[in-house]
Design a protein around this motif. Structure first.
Motif, PDB file in Angstrom:
ATOM      1  N   MET A  15      75.041  55.233  63.839  1.00 18.74           N
ATOM      2  CA  MET A  15      76.198  55.969  64.339  1.00 18.74           C
ATOM      3  C   MET A  15      77.496  55.421  63.741  1.00 18.74           C
ATOM      4  O   MET A  15      78.415  56.183  63.409  1.00 18.74           O
ATOM      5  N   SER A  16      77.589  54.103  63.606  1.00 24.46           N
ATOM      6  CA  SER A  16      78.768  53.512  62.976  1.00 24.46           C
ATOM      7  C   SER A  16      78.908  54.003  61.539  1.00 24.46           C
ATOM      8  O   SER A  16      80.014  54.309  61.075  1.00 24.46           O
ATOM      9  N   THR A  17      77.785  54.087  60.838  1.00 23.69           N
ATOM     10  CA  THR A  17      77.811  54.562  59.455  1.00 23.69           C
ATOM     11  C   THR A  17      78.281  56.011  59.382  1.00 23.69           C
ATOM     12  O   THR A  17      79.147  56.357  58.568  1.00 23.69           O
ATOM     13  N   GLY A  18      77.739  56.872  60.239  1.00 26.50           N
ATOM     14  CA  GLY A  18      78.147  58.278  60.230  1.00 26.50           C
ATOM     15  C   GLY A  18      79.611  58.454  60.571  1.00 26.50           C
ATOM     16  O   GLY A  18      80.333  59.223  59.904  1.00 26.50           O
ATOM     17  N   TRP A  19      80.058  57.754  61.592  1.00 25.58           N
ATOM     18  CA  TRP A  19      81.460  57.838  62.038  1.00 25.58           C
ATOM     19  C   TRP A  19      82.412  57.426  60.916  1.00 25.58           C
ATOM     20  O   TRP A  19      83.421  58.098  60.652  1.00 25.58           O
ATOM     21  N   CYS A  78      86.754  49.175  71.337  1.00 23.17           N
ATOM     22  CA  CYS A  78      86.699  49.305  72.798  1.00 23.17           C
ATOM     23  C   CYS A  78      88.089  49.553  73.382  1.00 23.17           C
ATOM     24  O   CYS A  78      88.265  50.398  74.266  1.00 23.17           O
ATOM     25  N   ASP A  79      89.081  48.819  72.878  1.00 21.89           N
ATOM     26  CA  ASP A  79      90.456  49.014  73.352  1.00 21.89           C
ATOM     27  C   ASP A  79      90.941  50.436  73.064  1.00 21.89           C
ATOM     28  O   ASP A  79      91.578  51.075  73.908  1.00 21.89           O
ATOM     29  N   ASP A  80      90.625  50.925  71.875  1.00 17.41           N
ATOM     30  CA  ASP A  80      91.105  52.243  71.455  1.00 17.41           C
ATOM     31  C   ASP A  80      90.395  53.386  72.172  1.00 17.41           C
ATOM     32  O   ASP A  80      90.908  54.508  72.229  1.00 17.41           O
ATOM     33  N   ASN A  81      89.193  53.096  72.696  1.00 14.17           N
ATOM     34  CA  ASN A  81      88.376  54.180  73.251  1.00 14.17           C
ATOM     35  C   ASN A  81      88.016  53.968  74.718  1.00 14.17           C
ATOM     36  O   ASN A  81      87.105  54.613  75.237  1.00 14.17           O
ATOM     37  N   THR A 153      77.712  55.788  72.168  1.00 15.36           N
ATOM     38  CA  THR A 153      78.002  57.147  72.632  1.00 15.36           C
ATOM     39  C   THR A 153      79.435  57.545  72.310  1.00 15.36           C
ATOM     40  O   THR A 153      79.709  58.689  71.909  1.00 15.36           O
ATOM     41  N   LYS A 154      80.352  56.595  72.453  1.00 24.44           N
ATOM     42  CA  LYS A 154      81.755  56.888  72.127  1.00 24.44           C
ATOM     43  C   LYS A 154      81.921  57.113  70.614  1.00 24.44           C
ATOM     44  O   LYS A 154      82.681  57.994  70.185  1.00 24.44           O
ATOM     45  N   MET A 155      81.201  56.334  69.802  1.00 22.51           N
ATOM     46  CA  MET A 155      81.225  56.569  68.353  1.00 22.51           C
ATOM     47  C   MET A 155      80.711  57.967  68.026  1.00 22.51           C
ATOM     48  O   MET A 155      81.247  58.649  67.140  1.00 22.51           O
ATOM     49  N   ALA A 156      79.666  58.390  68.731  1.00 20.77           N
ATOM     50  CA  ALA A 156      79.117  59.734  68.509  1.00 20.77           C
ATOM     51  C   ALA A 156      80.164  60.793  68.815  1.00 20.77           C
ATOM     52  O   ALA A 156      80.290  61.791  68.078  1.00 20.77           O
ATOM     53  N   GLU A 157      80.913  60.611  69.888  1.00 24.84           N
ATOM     54  CA  GLU A 157      81.976  61.559  70.225  1.00 24.84           C
ATOM     55  C   GLU A 157      83.022  61.619  69.120  1.00 24.84           C
ATOM     56  O   GLU A 157      83.478  62.701  68.721  1.00 24.84           O
ATOM     57  N   PHE A 159      82.607  60.825  65.963  1.00 21.80           N
ATOM     58  CA  PHE A 159      81.964  61.409  64.783  1.00 21.80           C
ATOM     59  C   PHE A 159      81.983  62.939  64.853  1.00 21.80           C
ATOM     60  O   PHE A 159      82.363  63.625  63.889  1.00 21.80           O
ATOM     61  N   VAL A 160      81.613  63.489  66.001  1.00 23.81           N
ATOM     62  CA  VAL A 160      81.572  64.949  66.169  1.00 23.81           C
ATOM     63  C   VAL A 160      82.980  65.538  66.148  1.00 23.81           C
ATOM     64  O   VAL A 160      83.217  66.601  65.553  1.00 23.81           O
ATOM     65  N   GLU A 161      83.937  64.844  66.787  1.00 28.49           N
ATOM     66  CA  GLU A 161      85.322  65.328  66.781  1.00 28.49           C
ATOM     67  C   GLU A 161      85.869  65.433  65.365  1.00 28.49           C
ATOM     68  O   GLU A 161      86.692  66.310  65.064  1.00 28.49           O
ATOM     69  N   GLN A 162      85.404  64.557  64.479  1.00 27.14           N
ATOM     70  CA  GLN A 162      85.895  64.554  63.095  1.00 27.14           C
ATOM     71  C   GLN A 162      85.159  65.561  62.216  1.00 27.14           C
ATOM     72  O   GLN A 162      85.469  65.693  61.034  1.00 27.14           O
ATOM     73  N   GLY A 163      84.182  66.257  62.794  1.00 24.47           N
ATOM     74  CA  GLY A 163      83.469  67.277  62.032  1.00 24.47           C
ATOM     75  C   GLY A 163      82.015  66.972  61.758  1.00 24.47           C
ATOM     76  O   GLY A 163      81.320  67.775  61.120  1.00 24.47           O
ATOM     77  N   GLY A 164      81.523  65.815  62.223  1.00 24.05           N
ATOM     78  CA  GLY A 164      80.126  65.459  62.018  1.00 24.05           C
ATOM     79  C   GLY A 164      79.185  66.291  62.872  1.00 24.05           C
ATOM     80  O   GLY A 164      79.572  66.835  63.908  1.00 24.05           O
ATOM     81  N   ASP A 165      77.945  66.377  62.434  1.00 21.25           N
ATOM     82  CA  ASP A 165      76.912  67.141  63.128  1.00 21.25           C
ATOM     83  C   ASP A 165      75.852  66.152  63.607  1.00 21.25           C
ATOM     84  O   ASP A 165      75.084  65.618  62.794  1.00 21.25           O
ATOM     85  N   ALA A 166      75.815  65.873  64.906  1.00 26.19           N
ATOM     86  CA  ALA A 166      74.869  64.915  65.479  1.00 26.19           C
ATOM     87  C   ALA A 166      73.856  65.664  66.331  1.00 26.19           C
ATOM     88  O   ALA A 166      74.234  66.435  67.213  1.00 26.19           O
ATOM     89  N   ARG A 167      72.572  65.431  66.072  1.00 19.37           N
ATOM     90  CA  ARG A 167      71.526  66.186  66.762  1.00 19.37           C
ATOM     91  C   ARG A 167      70.498  65.235  67.382  1.00 19.37           C
ATOM     92  O   ARG A 167      69.887  64.427  66.674  1.00 19.37           O
ATOM     93  N   LEU A 168      70.331  65.361  68.689  1.00 17.61           N
ATOM     94  CA  LEU A 168      69.317  64.608  69.420  1.00 17.61           C
ATOM     95  C   LEU A 168      67.985  65.361  69.378  1.00 17.61           C
ATOM     96  O   LEU A 168      67.923  66.514  68.955  1.00 17.61           O
ATOM     97  N   ASN A 169      66.918  64.678  69.824  1.00 18.18           N
ATOM     98  CA  ASN A 169      65.585  65.298  69.917  1.00 18.18           C
ATOM     99  C   ASN A 169      65.088  65.845  68.578  1.00 18.18           C
ATOM    100  O   ASN A 169      64.407  66.865  68.528  1.00 18.18           O
ATOM    101  N   HIS A 170      65.412  65.148  67.503  1.00 16.01           N
ATOM    102  CA  HIS A 170      64.928  65.518  66.176  1.00 16.01           C
ATOM    103  C   HIS A 170      64.158  64.331  65.588  1.00 16.01           C
ATOM    104  O   HIS A 170      64.759  63.353  65.130  1.00 16.01           O
TER     105      HIS A 170
END
Length: 402
Positions: A15-19, A78-81, A153-157, A159-170
């Motif tokens: 997730m850190s890499t994707g973000w 953590c401070d920023d989020n 989970t916050k990194m995932a948020e 990532f998606v806000e910036q335009g990333g596509d994150a998919r669970l259950n795959h």
């Protein structure tokens, strides 16, 4: 649609890499696939939650560099989020003359790594921790605690806000690489789906060796699972310690020993030990996977590492099966605890990369093909170091793509 990048693995490293990759290339189409229904279900979600300062690692190593950078980066994230953490500090406690000697070597290593520490004598230790006994200790001020699942989970948020596509259950079941792209075959709720990408990054932890094999990449390592078993103390002991309490580790072993950890929810855990696992994702009492066992016993490195550490393995297994033996590991510095104080708590599994010759991989290990990069070993403290690791992976991807 063809993605620019596909990432396999929704633990904290993936997730850190994707973000960070999405930040570097805002217009890129980036897909992250996670087989579970939540992020960070495995190693990230089954550890002590410690933000490590980098005490133990060889000066100049990637682990030392990433860990020191990771402390500051994790706390800033953590401070920023608005992710809660507690910079409670850690005490490395020596309980005998041999450990006192090892403590001095660790103290020097801390200075070599630029870590802010203080050496305490027995009286100073007792003043700070009335329930802990020892001949001395190292106070590591930068150490903190956090919930890494919340961080992921916050990194995932983000990532998606910036335009990333994150998919669970795959769940990824197949990989194919051609001159122009990589095809990822997956199962989504039992139904087959496929994705095409120009470049693939895998951060699959306990399945790292199997992911490389899907692409036919020849490697000489295998993931060997080690169970880290924890106990939780009764609520009345939530204030038994003011810091995290760690033993002085044996430098010949890759594990840090059983420690007392203040968790971010206010509870205190004891552990982990390190026993041979017989299932890569086995967190319950009885955990057997015939496939995982077969992969281990047919791998020459397993028998070589078993032979090299047979004495330690027997002791760890005995203490795993016999709770009083486990208790003695923590009673040496916290004698007031009793067997009935050790309450059930979920175990963790460490994905230890082992080479064909039986050597344990202590630093980061990567494999690659023309259109893929695989994180084969991301050793502890990977959670602490996830942000600089992600940045390093982004650099390697850019370098590999020319």
């Amino acid at each position: 649609m063809t993605y620019d990048y596909i990432i396999i693995g929704g633990g904290i490293v993936g997730m850190s890499t994707g973000w960070q990759l999405q930040q570097r290339y805002p217009d890129a189409k980036i897909l992250l696939l996670e087989k579970e229904s939540v992020y960070s279900k495995h190693q990230t979600g089954h550890n002590s939650g410690v933000i490590h300062a980098g005490v133990y690692y060889a000066p100049g190593s990637l682990k030392a560099q990433f860990c020191k950078a990771g402390v500051a980066a994790t706390m800033k994230f953590c401070d920023d989020n608005d992710v809660p953490y507690n910079q409670c500090g850690k005490l490395l406690v020596a309980t005998n003359a041999l450990e006192a000697e090892r403590m001095q070597a660790l103290y020097k290593r801390c200075h070599d790594n630029g870590i802010d520490v203080e050496l305490l004598d027995a009286d100073q230790l007792k003043s700070r921790e009335p329930n802990i006994v020892g001949v001395g200790a190292i106070l590591v001020k930068d150490t903190a605690i956090v919930n890494y699942q919340q961080v992921t989970t916050k990194m995932a948020e983000r990532f998606v806000e910036q335009g990333g596509d994150a998919r669970l259950n795959h769940k990824v079941v197949g990989l194919k690489e051609s001159a122009d792209e990589v095809t990822v075959d997956a199962l989504h709720n039992g139904q087959p789906v496929s994705f095409n990408g120009r470049f693939l990054i895998t951060c699959s932890g306990l399945m790292a060796d199997r992911t490389t094999k899907m692409l036919g990449i020849k490697t000489d390592f295998q993931i060997i699972p080690f169970r880290g078993e924890y106990y939780k103390l009764p609520e009345k002991y939530n204030t038994i310690v003011n810091h995290l309490i760690y033993p002085i580790p044996d430098p010949d072993l890759p594990f840090l020993g059983v420690h007392l950890t203040r968790m971010i929810d206010g509870s205190v855990t004891v552990g982990p030990n390190a026993v041979q696992g017989w299932k890569r994702e086995g967190y319950g009492k009885i955990n057997i996977s015939l496939r995982d066992i077969w992969d281990m016993v047919t791998f020459p490195g397993f028998w070589r590492v078993l032979k090299a550490h047979i004495g330690t393995g027997i002791v760890e297994t005995k203490n795993s099966l016999w709770k009083p033996g486990y208790l003695k590991l923590v009673q040496k510095y916290c004698p007031r605890l009793k067997v009935e104080d050790l309450q059930h708590y979920p175990a963790g599994i460490r994905a230890q990369a082992v080479m064909n010759d039986g050597s344990l991989v202590h630093d980061f290990l990567f494999a690659e093909s023309p259109r893929s990069l695989h994180v084969c070993n991301a050793p502890s403290p990977a959670a602490t170091s996830a942000i600089p690791i992600g940045s390093y992976i982004c650099d390697k991807v850019a370098e590999q793509q020319g």
